[in-house]
Design a protein around this motif. Structure first.
Motif, short mmCIF file in Angstrom:
data_model
loop_
_atom_site.label_atom_id
_atom_site.label_comp_id
_atom_site.label_asym_id
_atom_site.label_seq_id
_atom_site.Cartn_x
_atom_site.Cartn_y
_atom_site.Cartn_z
N THR A 20 -9.07 9.37 0.81
CA THR A 20 -8.19 9.05 1.93
C THR A 20 -6.76 9.44 1.57
O THR A 20 -6.43 9.61 0.38
N LEU A 21 -5.92 9.55 2.58
CA LEU A 21 -4.51 9.82 2.31
C LEU A 21 -3.90 8.67 1.52
O LEU A 21 -3.08 8.89 0.62
N ARG A 22 -4.30 7.44 1.83
CA ARG A 22 -3.78 6.28 1.10
C ARG A 22 -4.11 6.40 -0.39
O ARG A 22 -3.25 6.17 -1.25
N ASP A 37 6.06 0.83 -0.74
CA ASP A 37 5.39 0.48 0.51
C ASP A 37 4.35 1.57 0.78
O ASP A 37 4.65 2.60 1.41
N ILE A 38 3.14 1.37 0.29
CA ILE A 38 2.07 2.37 0.38
C ILE A 38 1.78 2.71 1.83
O ILE A 38 1.60 3.88 2.18
N HIS A 39 1.74 1.70 2.69
CA HIS A 39 1.44 1.93 4.10
C HIS A 39 2.48 2.86 4.74
O HIS A 39 2.13 3.81 5.45
N ALA A 40 3.75 2.61 4.48
CA ALA A 40 4.82 3.43 5.06
C ALA A 40 4.79 4.86 4.52
O ALA A 40 4.98 5.82 5.28
N ILE A 41 4.54 5.01 3.23
CA ILE A 41 4.48 6.36 2.64
C ILE A 41 3.28 7.11 3.20
O ILE A 41 3.39 8.30 3.55
#
Length: 96
Positions: A20-22, A37-41
């Motif tokens: 996944t990109l995450r 902030d993993i979600h924002a990146i």
């Protein structure tokens, strides 16, 4: 032509072992991931990829690649080029 789900991004291009990109973001950050902030990146990375794709080809929030109409170019090549051009390291530096 109806919208067509081409599969996940990791099915179509090499994410350096991530699925996944995450995961790709977390792997790139390494031990420093907890301080970011993993979600924002991840969202910024997805947006940067989509900005480099034709309007009819998108990576959605679930990392599914959606083709909204027929395009002449090879979607895999377009995705690979977009991933290369969307500079994850610059996105990470901008998030600090």
């Amino acid at each position: 032509m109806a919208e067509r789900d081409l599969g996940t991004l990791s099915d179509l291009v090499d994410l350096d072992g991530a699925t996944t990109l995450r995961e790709a973001v977390v792997e790139r950050l390494g031990p420093a991931a907890a301080r970011h902030d993993i979600h924002a990146i991840t969202r910024a990375y997805r947006d940067a990829i989509n900005d480099r794709l034709p309007d009819d080809l998108v990576v959605d929030e679930d990392d599914r690649v959606i083709l909204e109409t027929w395009i002449e170019d090879n979607p895999r090549e377009l995705l690979d080029d977009a991933l290369f051009a969307a500079d994850l390291d610059a996105i990470i530096r901008g998030s600090s």
